[in-house]
Scaffold this motif. Sequence first.
Motif, PDB file in Angstrom:
ATOM      1  N   ASP A 184       0.532  -1.092   0.182  1.00  0.00           N
ATOM      2  CA  ASP A 184       0.274   0.437  -0.525  1.00  0.00           C
ATOM      3  C   ASP A 184       1.007   1.184  -0.316  1.00  0.00           C
ATOM      4  OD1 ASP A 184      -2.700  -1.002   0.045  1.00  0.00           O
ATOM      5  OD2 ASP A 184      -2.481  -1.174   1.625  1.00  0.00           O
ATOM      6  N   TYR A 185       2.593   1.188   0.301  1.00  0.00           N
ATOM      7  CA  TYR A 185       3.089   2.292   0.366  1.00  0.00           C
ATOM      8  C   TYR A 185       4.342   2.618  -1.236  1.00  0.00           C
ATOM      9  CZ  TYR A 185       6.399   5.615   1.444  1.00  0.00           C
ATOM     10  OH  TYR A 185       6.743   7.096   2.001  1.00  0.00           O
ATOM     11  N   GLY A 186       5.359   1.248  -0.915  1.00  0.00           N
ATOM     12  CA  GLY A 186       6.334   1.126  -1.647  1.00  0.00           C
ATOM     13  C   GLY A 186       7.376   0.538  -1.034  1.00  0.00           C
ATOM     14  N   LYS A 224       9.495   4.518   5.699  1.00  0.00           N
ATOM     15  CA  LYS A 224       9.270   4.524   4.144  1.00  0.00           C
ATOM     16  C   LYS A 224       9.732   5.546   4.120  1.00  0.00           C
ATOM     17  CE  LYS A 224       4.241   4.937   6.181  1.00  0.00           C
ATOM     18  NZ  LYS A 224       2.893   5.768   5.773  1.00  0.00           N
ATOM     19  N   ARG A 227       7.487   5.901  -2.723  1.00  0.00           N
ATOM     20  CA  ARG A 227       6.085   5.649  -3.158  1.00  0.00           C
ATOM     21  C   ARG A 227       6.173   5.285  -4.254  1.00  0.00           C
ATOM     22  NH1 ARG A 227       3.111   8.020   0.268  1.00  0.00           N
ATOM     23  NH2 ARG A 227       0.505   7.088  -1.512  1.00  0.00           N
ATOM     24  N   ASP A 229       3.489   5.463  -6.265  1.00  0.00           N
ATOM     25  CA  ASP A 229       3.655   6.961  -7.561  1.00  0.00           C
ATOM     26  C   ASP A 229       5.031   6.819  -8.119  1.00  0.00           C
ATOM     27  OD1 ASP A 229       4.597   8.436  -5.345  1.00  0.00           O
ATOM     28  OD2 ASP A 229       2.248   9.128  -5.508  1.00  0.00           O
ATOM     29  N   ASP A 230       6.110   6.552  -7.261  1.00  0.00           N
ATOM     30  CA  ASP A 230       7.216   7.147  -7.874  1.00  0.00           C
ATOM     31  C   ASP A 230       8.245   6.949  -8.866  1.00  0.00           C
ATOM     32  OD1 ASP A 230       7.557   9.870  -6.479  1.00  0.00           O
ATOM     33  OD2 ASP A 230       7.902   9.778  -4.973  1.00  0.00           O
ATOM     34  N   GLN A 251      -1.997   2.570  -8.142  1.00  0.00           N
ATOM     35  CA  GLN A 251      -1.457   3.676  -7.266  1.00  0.00           C
ATOM     36  C   GLN A 251      -0.193   4.192  -8.360  1.00  0.00           C
ATOM     37  OE1 GLN A 251       0.340   3.006  -3.599  1.00  0.00           O
ATOM     38  NE2 GLN A 251      -0.404   0.210  -3.569  1.00  0.00           N
TER      39      GLN A 251
END
Length: 259
Positions: A184-186, A224, A227, A229-230, A251
């Motif tokens: 859910d994050y990366g 963290k 992400r 999205d990067d 994402q």
Amino acid sequence: MTERLNKRNIRREAICDEIAKKQYCSVHDLMARFKVSESTIKRDLDLMETQGKVKRVYGGVFLVESQTDLPSFQQRAKVSREAKEVIAKKAAEMICDGDVIFLDAGSTINYMLKYIKAKDIVVFTNSVSIILEMVNNDYDFEVNVVSGKLLKNHSTIMGIQTINEIDGLYFDKVFLSSAYIDFDYGVLVDTYNEKMYKSKLVKCSNTVILCSDSSKIKSWNKMKCIRFDDIDYFITDKYLPLDIFQRIKKQGTEVVRVG
């Protein structure tokens, strides 16, 4: 007097908890959080640094790097080797003639070398195992090694010097490794230095490609870092569950399952 000392000790314990939770805090953040002056916060941090609890940097503070529970590079290289080889082969196919690329330190990335077919490429790396592979075998491309502190157990070069050096570079493609991936994050990491290093790599690259087998994907209690999205592409194995595949894809990352 006793009451003042107790309040000071309670505040310092709370500051330590705040840094542990966020991994990094600026001096101004701590001033606002605890409603005290800059000189008070700096005195607290100075004491905590002498006690070996934190490390001061310009404008802020982060936790002293603890011993990670991550296995050594040699141990990790033996796990899921077949999946790593297939992922590495697919990743190598994404390199184009003339590309300037960065190969992160990781067992999956290390397998990429023998599959690279592109011509006239320039490679940058901080991986000791990749450097040794280049020394012991004949590869027809230029290799540049970034400088920094040797982390022998993980076969990598890392540190403030590494981060500063990357800041002045540009890459067509960065191939990232990660021991910890949150669906859910990366990308998650163990230390603040690694967070800064990987974040710099992303900012200095046109295309970011994460290479990792699906066993790394779970809910980790780690710092963290990057992400989804990067991340432009996530190359993983065929065992990645469909529901997680869809969650990551939503994402903004192109997920490539191979094998």
